[in-house]
Design a protein around this motif. Structure first.
Motif, short mmCIF file in Angstrom:
data_model
loop_
_atom_site.label_atom_id
_atom_site.label_comp_id
_atom_site.label_asym_id
_atom_site.label_seq_id
_atom_site.Cartn_x
_atom_site.Cartn_y
_atom_site.Cartn_z
N GLU A 101 0.83 -1.20 0.00
CA GLU A 101 0.00 0.00 0.00
C GLU A 101 0.87 1.25 0.00
N ILE A 102 1.97 1.22 0.75
CA ILE A 102 2.87 2.37 0.83
C ILE A 102 3.41 2.72 -0.55
N ARG A 103 3.82 1.71 -1.31
CA ARG A 103 4.41 1.96 -2.62
C ARG A 103 3.40 2.47 -3.65
N SER A 104 2.11 2.34 -3.34
CA SER A 104 1.08 2.79 -4.27
C SER A 104 0.61 4.22 -3.99
N ARG A 105 1.11 4.83 -2.93
CA ARG A 105 0.63 6.16 -2.56
C ARG A 105 1.16 7.25 -3.49
N ASP A 106 0.37 8.32 -3.57
CA ASP A 106 0.80 9.51 -4.30
C ASP A 106 1.49 10.46 -3.34
N PRO B 176 -10.21 6.51 14.26
CA PRO B 176 -10.99 7.53 14.95
C PRO B 176 -10.15 8.30 15.96
N GLY B 177 -10.29 9.60 15.93
CA GLY B 177 -9.60 10.43 16.91
C GLY B 177 -8.16 10.77 16.58
N GLU B 178 -7.66 10.27 15.45
CA GLU B 178 -6.27 10.55 15.08
C GLU B 178 -6.22 11.18 13.69
N PRO B 179 -5.44 12.25 13.55
CA PRO B 179 -5.34 12.87 12.22
C PRO B 179 -4.65 11.94 11.25
N CYS B 180 -5.19 11.83 10.07
CA CYS B 180 -4.57 10.99 9.05
C CYS B 180 -4.88 11.57 7.68
N PRO B 181 -3.91 12.21 7.04
CA PRO B 181 -4.18 12.83 5.75
C PRO B 181 -4.46 11.79 4.68
N THR B 182 -5.21 12.18 3.67
CA THR B 182 -5.43 11.27 2.56
C THR B 182 -4.22 11.30 1.66
N SER B 183 -4.11 10.29 0.81
CA SER B 183 -2.97 10.22 -0.10
C SER B 183 -2.92 11.46 -0.97
N GLY B 184 -1.73 12.08 -1.06
CA GLY B 184 -1.56 13.27 -1.87
C GLY B 184 -1.77 14.57 -1.13
N THR B 185 -2.23 14.51 0.15
CA THR B 185 -2.40 15.72 0.93
C THR B 185 -1.05 16.21 1.42
N PRO B 186 -0.69 17.48 1.16
CA PRO B 186 0.62 17.98 1.61
C PRO B 186 0.78 17.84 3.11
N GLY B 187 1.98 17.52 3.53
CA GLY B 187 2.26 17.37 4.96
C GLY B 187 3.75 17.24 5.20
N VAL B 188 4.11 17.16 6.48
CA VAL B 188 5.48 16.92 6.88
C VAL B 188 5.54 15.52 7.47
N TYR B 189 6.30 14.65 6.84
CA TYR B 189 6.35 13.25 7.23
C TYR B 189 7.73 12.88 7.76
N LYS B 190 7.74 12.14 8.83
CA LYS B 190 8.96 11.54 9.37
C LYS B 190 9.02 10.12 8.83
N GLU B 191 10.18 9.69 8.32
CA GLU B 191 10.24 8.37 7.69
C GLU B 191 11.63 7.73 7.83
N HIS B 192 11.62 6.41 8.09
CA HIS B 192 12.85 5.64 8.20
C HIS B 192 13.00 4.58 7.11
N LEU B 193 11.99 4.39 6.29
CA LEU B 193 12.07 3.34 5.27
C LEU B 193 13.22 3.59 4.30
N PRO B 194 13.85 2.52 3.81
CA PRO B 194 14.86 2.68 2.75
C PRO B 194 14.19 3.26 1.50
N PHE B 195 14.99 3.91 0.68
CA PHE B 195 14.47 4.58 -0.51
C PHE B 195 13.74 3.62 -1.43
N HIS B 196 14.25 2.39 -1.59
CA HIS B 196 13.64 1.47 -2.56
C HIS B 196 12.28 0.95 -2.12
N LEU B 197 11.88 1.21 -0.89
CA LEU B 197 10.55 0.81 -0.43
C LEU B 197 9.53 1.95 -0.49
N MET B 198 9.98 3.12 -0.92
CA MET B 198 9.10 4.28 -1.02
C MET B 198 8.41 4.32 -2.39
#
Length: 309
Positions: free
Chosen positions: A49-54, A100-122
């Motif tokens: 699912e992660i690799r399919s995101r915009d 419920p109760g937690e902010p979660c942007p939809t795919s493609g919504t601008p935001g600031v993301y913290k990420e540890h995944l290797p580049f090839h999994l993005m």
């Protein structure tokens, strides 16, 4: 070697998407066929699912191998850019399954993301975002990583610091090999969308470093006095004083409920050079052998950045 392997791994992911799965190993889960060790909360469905995101060109990613200051950086960027906290990119539920109760942007919504995944999994669209890549002396990184792994119940980690050093030096830490992580991101991103920041730079002069970051993000209009105020409010000592249930980038974090009973605070020291107090000679030698084994060009790049000696 690292650059060739990262390209090969990405090719394997594209050729054999059905082979993405998790296999139980001591402490964590690992992914096949790439062999990157990931936390237990990331499963095969998450990766597909992660690799399919915009990803939007307006998105900002704070990418790093774990324990390089991404929580600190996200705290400051949330304040400066006046954005709400959102989960780590790899921990976000699919847009169709909000929590419920937690902010979660939809795919493609601008935001600031913290990420540890290797580049090839993005997702391939990651190259359109702006990426701030944090990197830290690997000796301090491994000490902080050991502390982190020993905190959480879900990881079930029982290893000693020596065990963690061995795993790290063999490229078997969480989220893969430290040097390869840097090599993949630095070679995969367009230079004008990629900024490397050393953890030690933030410690030495956080205000000046954050001004550099603001210019990179196209926000050079933010006045210095505001940056200075945010830096002061985000100092390590003040972050430690906050409720343990608040960990930027992890709005689903539930404080003590997720930590072992004898675990100390999520935040440890926030200093540079503490490896000298924790690593014995054998550990330092292992880390030295790891650095010496790197591809010469990669090692030279890290030396120019003053990440390694």
């Amino acid at each position: 070697r690292h650059l060739r392997r990262s390209s090969h791994l990405a090719d394997e992911m594209r050729k054999h998407p059905s082979a993405i799965k998790t296999v139980a190993v001591p402490f964590w889960h690992t992914m096949s066929p790439c062999g990157v060790i990931l936390p237990a909360f990331i499963g095969p469905n998450n990766l597909a699912e992660i690799r399919s995101r915009d990803i939007s060109p307006d998105d900002v990613f704070i990418s790093s191998y774990p324990k390089a200051g991404s929580t600190w950086m996200k705290t400051m960027l949330m304040s400066l850019l006046e954005l709400p906290d959102i989960p780590m990119f790899c921990a976000m539920p699919p847009p169709s399954v909000p929590q419920p109760g937690e902010p979660c942007p939809t795919s493609g919504t601008p935001g600031v993301y913290k990420e540890h995944l290797p580049f090839h999994l993005m997702p391939e669209t990651i190259t359109s975002a702006r990426v701030i890549y944090l990197i830290r002396d690997p000796r301090d990184t491994v000490v902080s990583l050991h502390h982190h792994l020993s905190l959480f119940k879900m990881d079930g980690y029982e290893g000693s610091l020596r065990d963690t050093v061995k795993l790290f030096s063999e490229g078997r830490g969480q989220f893969g090999d430290w040097a390869q992580h840097f090599a993949e991101w630095s070679s995969g991103m367009p230079p004008d969308r990629f900024l490397i920041i050393r953890y030690e730079e933030l410690l030495a002069d956080c205000t000046v470093t954050m001004e550099t970051i603001m210019r990179f993000l196209g926000r050079g209009d933010i006045p210095r006095d505001r940056i200075t105020k945010v830096v002061e409010e985000s100092r390590f000592e003040r972050m430690r004083e906050r409720d343990l249930s608040f960990v930027p980038g992890c709005p689903s974090f539930r404080g003590r409920a997720m930590l072992r009973e004898d675990a100390p605070h999520f935040l440890r020291e926030g200093k540079s050079g503490s490896w000298r107090r924790h690593l014995v000679m054998e550990d330092v030698e292992l880390m030295g052998e790891y650095v010496a084994s790197l591809n010469p060009r990669l090692r030279e790049s890290l030396q120019r950045l003053k990440v390694i000696a």
